[in-house]
Motif scaffolding. Structure first.
Motif, PDB file in Angstrom:
ATOM      1  N   UNK A 187      31.983  -5.687-129.173  1.00  0.00           N
ATOM      2  CA  UNK A 187      33.229  -5.888-128.595  1.00  0.00           C
ATOM      3  C   UNK A 187      34.307  -6.327-129.640  1.00  0.00           C
ATOM      4  N   UNK A 188      34.266  -7.402-130.395  1.00  0.00           N
ATOM      5  CA  UNK A 188      35.066  -7.954-131.423  1.00  0.00           C
ATOM      6  C   UNK A 188      35.231  -6.822-132.403  1.00  0.00           C
ATOM      7  N   UNK A 189      34.245  -6.099-132.842  1.00  0.00           N
ATOM      8  CA  UNK A 189      34.490  -5.351-134.103  1.00  0.00           C
ATOM      9  C   UNK A 189      35.226  -4.045-133.621  1.00  0.00           C
ATOM     10  N   UNK A 190      35.076  -3.678-132.200  1.00  0.00           N
ATOM     11  CA  UNK A 190      35.789  -2.403-131.746  1.00  0.00           C
ATOM     12  C   UNK A 190      37.169  -2.809-131.875  1.00  0.00           C
ATOM     13  N   UNK A 191      37.647  -3.852-131.426  1.00  0.00           N
ATOM     14  CA  UNK A 191      39.131  -4.373-131.383  1.00  0.00           C
ATOM     15  C   UNK A 191      39.549  -4.149-132.778  1.00  0.00           C
ATOM     16  N   UNK A 192      38.576  -4.980-133.826  1.00  0.00           N
ATOM     17  CA  UNK A 192      39.062  -4.800-135.159  1.00  0.00           C
ATOM     18  C   UNK A 192      39.179  -3.520-135.706  1.00  0.00           C
ATOM     19  N   UNK A 193      38.397  -2.647-135.295  1.00  0.00           N
ATOM     20  CA  UNK A 193      38.457  -1.141-135.555  1.00  0.00           C
ATOM     21  C   UNK A 193      39.707  -0.471-135.389  1.00  0.00           C
ATOM     22  N   UNK A 194      40.040  -0.818-134.034  1.00  0.00           N
ATOM     23  CA  UNK A 194      41.320  -0.179-133.509  1.00  0.00           C
ATOM     24  C   UNK A 194      42.364  -0.726-134.260  1.00  0.00           C
ATOM     25  N   UNK A 195      42.466  -2.210-134.797  1.00  0.00           N
ATOM     26  CA  UNK A 195      43.516  -2.608-135.398  1.00  0.00           C
ATOM     27  C   UNK A 195      43.490  -1.850-136.506  1.00  0.00           C
ATOM     28  N   UNK A 196      42.435  -1.743-137.447  1.00  0.00           N
ATOM     29  CA  UNK A 196      42.317  -0.983-138.738  1.00  0.00           C
ATOM     30  C   UNK A 196      42.954   0.488-138.514  1.00  0.00           C
TER      31      UNK A 196
END
Length: 251
Positions: A141-150
């Motif tokens: 969940x957290x990494x997916x939000x960071x990937x969208x930020x990237x």
């Protein structure tokens, strides 16, 4: 934990820190374990604006990641706070090593870390968050939000718009993944001009001090202290302590 409690009661703690840090540290002071004290719903940028020293430790990548996530988790228990802290430490370490293809390497790292849960130090934190039925899902969940930020950083870098406020392109920075993204964007707008990168970060409409803190860490890791104006260095608060700590980390 002891250091966080000392900070909470320090008379020089007068810079309006975030409520997540304050309330979590108050709970720690009352004797709660950090897993009970942490704010599991918070992904505020306090989690990763303080992670820079972890990136400078002479440890392997897995240890660095676990430490980055743990220092965030003590107060900010949301999975995105942990992922953004890990990602921020990774970028600082990569820039310190003179890495090229930074965005590509950062995305690859995020994908590798997406379901890695550091249970030895995080314990059952994932169960408190009520985000997923598994620790791997909590992480994802957290990494997916960071990937969208990237994704937003990649699009903004391609536009090379130095006029529009970066906060309008990659996020205002009050939350961890946006602070990371906007700081990285500011650095990538001026990769060879650390002063310009820091100025662009500081002159934003969002959480500008947090964005600038992370941007400065990126630029400083890449260029070294010699890139900064001696007049600036002379005015840095707690300069002697910071230089001593930096020397100890290097040693």
């Amino acid at each position: 934990v002891r250091a966080f409690i000392d900070w909470l009661n320090d008379p020089e703690n007068d810079r309006a820190p975030g409520m997540t840090c304050i309330t979590a540290c108050e709970a720690l002071e009352q004797g709660n374990t950090w897993r009970d004290a942490t704010r599991v719903s918070s992904k505020g940028c306090g989690a990763n604006m303080r992670v820079m020293p972890v990136a400078l430790l002479n440890v392997d990548a897995s240890t660095r990641a676990a430490l980055a996530q743990l220092q965030a988790a003590i107060t900010h228990g949301h999975p995105t706070a942990l992922a953004a802290s890990d990602l921020t430490a990774f970028v600082i370490a990569e820039l310190g090593a003179g890495s090229s293809d930074l965005l590509q390497r950062t995305r690859a790292y995020a994908l590798r870390q997406r379901e890695v849960y550091y249970g030895d130090c995080l314990g059952g934190l994932w169960e408190r968050a009520y985000i997923s039925s598994t620790p791997e899902g909590y992480c994802a969940y957290g990494w997916d939000e960071c990937l969208r930020a990237l994704d937003r950083v990649q699009a903004a870098v391609m536009r090379q718009d130095r006029v529009t406020d970066p906060c309008l392109q990659t996020g205002a920075g009050w939350i961890a993944e946006e602070a990371f993204a906007t700081a990285l964007f500011c650095f990538l707008l001026y990769p060879d001009d650390p002063t310009a990168a820091l100025r662009r970060a500081a002159l934003t409409s969002g959480d500008s001090d947090s964005i600038a803190a992370i941007t400065g860490a990126f630029a400083g890791a890449y260029h070294g202290i010699g890139a900064w104006s001696p007049a600036w260095i002379a005015r840095v608060e707690y300069r002697d302590q910071l230089l001593a700590q930096a020397a100890a980390l290097i040693a």
